[in-house]
Design an enzyme around this catalytic site. Sequence first.
Site, mmCIF file in Angstrom:
data_model
loop_
_atom_site.group_PDB
_atom_site.id
_atom_site.type_symbol
_atom_site.label_atom_id
_atom_site.label_comp_id
_atom_site.label_asym_id
_atom_site.label_seq_id
_atom_site.Cartn_x
_atom_site.Cartn_y
_atom_site.Cartn_z
ATOM 1 N N ASP A 131 3.236 13.080 -13.205
ATOM 2 C CA ASP A 131 3.396 11.721 -12.670
ATOM 3 C C ASP A 131 4.536 11.673 -11.648
ATOM 4 O OD1 ASP A 131 2.885 9.054 -12.407
ATOM 5 O OD2 ASP A 131 3.771 8.455 -14.315
ATOM 6 N N ASN A 180 4.201 11.441 -8.068
ATOM 7 C CA ASN A 180 4.002 11.922 -6.692
ATOM 8 C C ASN A 180 4.219 10.787 -5.684
ATOM 9 O OD1 ASN A 180 3.244 14.332 -7.787
ATOM 10 N ND2 ASN A 180 1.069 14.128 -7.356
ATOM 11 N N ARG A 189 1.828 8.442 0.430
ATOM 12 C CA ARG A 189 1.613 8.917 -0.940
ATOM 13 C C ARG A 189 0.988 10.312 -0.983
ATOM 14 N NH1 ARG A 189 1.673 5.679 -5.148
ATOM 15 N NH2 ARG A 189 -0.012 6.849 -6.121
ATOM 16 N N HIS A 201 1.311 14.081 -3.175
ATOM 17 C CA HIS A 201 0.276 14.881 -3.845
ATOM 18 C C HIS A 201 0.248 16.309 -3.285
ATOM 19 C CE1 HIS A 201 -0.945 11.334 -5.888
ATOM 20 N NE2 HIS A 201 -1.540 10.756 -4.861
ATOM 21 N N ASN A 261 -8.679 7.092 -12.034
ATOM 22 C CA ASN A 261 -8.074 7.285 -10.707
ATOM 23 C C ASN A 261 -9.014 6.941 -9.536
ATOM 24 O OD1 ASN A 261 -5.983 10.126 -11.678
ATOM 25 N ND2 ASN A 261 -5.442 7.963 -11.473
ATOM 26 N N TRP A 262 -10.322 6.748 -9.835
ATOM 27 C CA TRP A 262 -11.252 6.344 -8.774
ATOM 28 C C TRP A 262 -10.884 4.985 -8.209
ATOM 29 C CZ3 TRP A 262 -14.199 10.165 -7.127
ATOM 30 C CH2 TRP A 262 -14.619 11.167 -8.009
ATOM 31 N N ARG A 288 -8.158 4.036 -7.077
ATOM 32 C CA ARG A 288 -7.141 4.142 -6.005
ATOM 33 C C ARG A 288 -7.796 3.990 -4.637
ATOM 34 N NH1 ARG A 288 -2.164 7.869 -7.801
ATOM 35 N NH2 ARG A 288 -2.089 7.107 -9.918
ATOM 36 N N ARG A 333 3.953 6.972 -21.737
ATOM 37 C CA ARG A 333 2.658 6.596 -22.317
ATOM 38 C C ARG A 333 1.672 7.739 -22.118
ATOM 39 N NH1 ARG A 333 3.581 2.993 -18.134
ATOM 40 N NH2 ARG A 333 2.633 3.711 -16.201
ATOM 41 N N LEU A 334 0.523 7.625 -22.835
ATOM 42 C CA LEU A 334 -0.463 8.729 -22.830
ATOM 43 C C LEU A 334 -1.499 8.612 -21.726
ATOM 44 C CD1 LEU A 334 -1.223 9.303 -26.618
ATOM 45 C CD2 LEU A 334 0.353 10.516 -25.128
HETATM 46 C C1 FPP Z 1 0.212 10.855 -10.538
HETATM 47 O O1 FPP Z 1 1.234 10.465 -9.670
HETATM 48 C C2 FPP Z 1 -0.467 11.991 -9.971
HETATM 49 C C3 FPP Z 1 -1.801 12.069 -9.725
HETATM 50 C C4 FPP Z 1 -2.757 10.993 -10.018
HETATM 51 C C5 FPP Z 1 -2.374 13.272 -9.103
HETATM 52 C C6 FPP Z 1 -1.783 14.529 -9.615
HETATM 53 C C7 FPP Z 1 -2.196 15.645 -8.770
HETATM 54 C C8 FPP Z 1 -1.364 16.665 -8.428
HETATM 55 C C9 FPP Z 1 0.020 16.777 -8.890
HETATM 56 C C10 FPP Z 1 -1.857 17.786 -7.628
HETATM 57 C C11 FPP Z 1 -3.018 18.413 -8.307
HETATM 58 C C12 FPP Z 1 -3.253 19.735 -7.864
HETATM 59 C C13 FPP Z 1 -4.420 20.378 -8.033
HETATM 60 C C14 FPP Z 1 -4.437 21.803 -7.767
HETATM 61 C C15 FPP Z 1 -5.664 19.721 -8.462
HETATM 62 P P1 FPP Z 1 1.144 9.035 -8.991
HETATM 63 O O2 FPP Z 1 0.406 9.168 -7.705
HETATM 64 O O3 FPP Z 1 0.526 8.072 -9.941
HETATM 65 O O4 FPP Z 1 2.656 8.716 -8.752
HETATM 66 P P2 FPP Z 1 3.334 7.282 -8.838
HETATM 67 O O5 FPP Z 1 3.181 6.793 -10.251
HETATM 68 O O6 FPP Z 1 4.751 7.556 -8.481
HETATM 69 O O7 FPP Z 1 2.636 6.413 -7.842
#
Ligand code: FPP
Length: 261
Positions: free
Chosen positions: A30, A32, A43, A47, A78-79, A81, A207-208
């Site tokens: 979490d 990114n 954003r 990632h 996540n779809w 988003r 949280r989970l």
């Molecule tokens: C949550 O952070 C992260 C994700 C939904 C995507 C996670 C994906 C990666 C770390 C890369 C994956 C790599 C491969 C090889 C598939 P967020 O975007 O919800 O962060 P935020 O809560 O700060 O907005």
Amino acid sequence: MFFKKRQPKNQIQLEIDMTRIPNHVAIIMDGNGRWAKARNLPRISGHQRGMEVVKTITKAASDLGVKVLTLYAFSTENWKRPEDEVSFLMKLPGKFFDTFVPELIANNVQVRVMGYVEQLPKDTQASVKAAIEQTAQNTGMILNFALNYGGRAEIVSGVQTIAAAVAAGQMHPSDINEEIISQSLMTSSLGEYADPDVLIRTSGEERLSNFLLWQMAYSEMVFLDEHWPEMDGEALKKALLIYQSRHRRFGGLAENMSDKK
Ligand code: FPP
């Protein structure tokens, strides 16, 4: 005259116990977006950086002797988003495997994917399939990506499979037990390592988020403040040190650890 060498308290070096490395480490990667926002970046930069960190953490976990590393890369929720973010996230497995499969092979790491893979774009499915095939012979750590995965959806699918077996007369309702349910889930191929020993979640949220709901009944939870793009081998070790400081009782008593599970 002998002086006892004393370390100041804040410099005490805690060493990880290599005999108590958790077999299965699950991670909610979490933060990114927050990492990117704090740097005035889009954003997707978070990632992109997050994907590079997956390489670092995979290598570090494999070096520590972790048997299974399960990473929550994309949830069934996540779809929701924005389309451009989803489309970037769908390209990440391809980008990751294009650049990293040789290193995965060099480190004897086997790739697996769990989730509703058939709903992913065709090119994402192809990248994933190729990586699974290219690393299938590896016998070291399993790098298990949760892609289009959701814990409740997984339980629903598992219950449907079991109900179909009952309806077909292959099973009696009284045959259904915890083992049967575990076997109906997407982690069943992990065998004795199906349930994570520890869940690590970065970025301060506790949280989970619909991750491995059945499997984490007895997992230790470690929440780190670092955003995922800030993680490195040392931060992973810190999380495992926190895990090692816990006393897992599995519902029993501390002195009765042999009764576990
Ligand atoms: C949550 O952070 C992260 C994700 C939904 C995507 C996670 C994906 C990666 C770390 C890369 C994956 C790599 C491969 C090889 C598939 P967020 O975007 O919800 O962060 P935020 O809560 O700060 O907005």
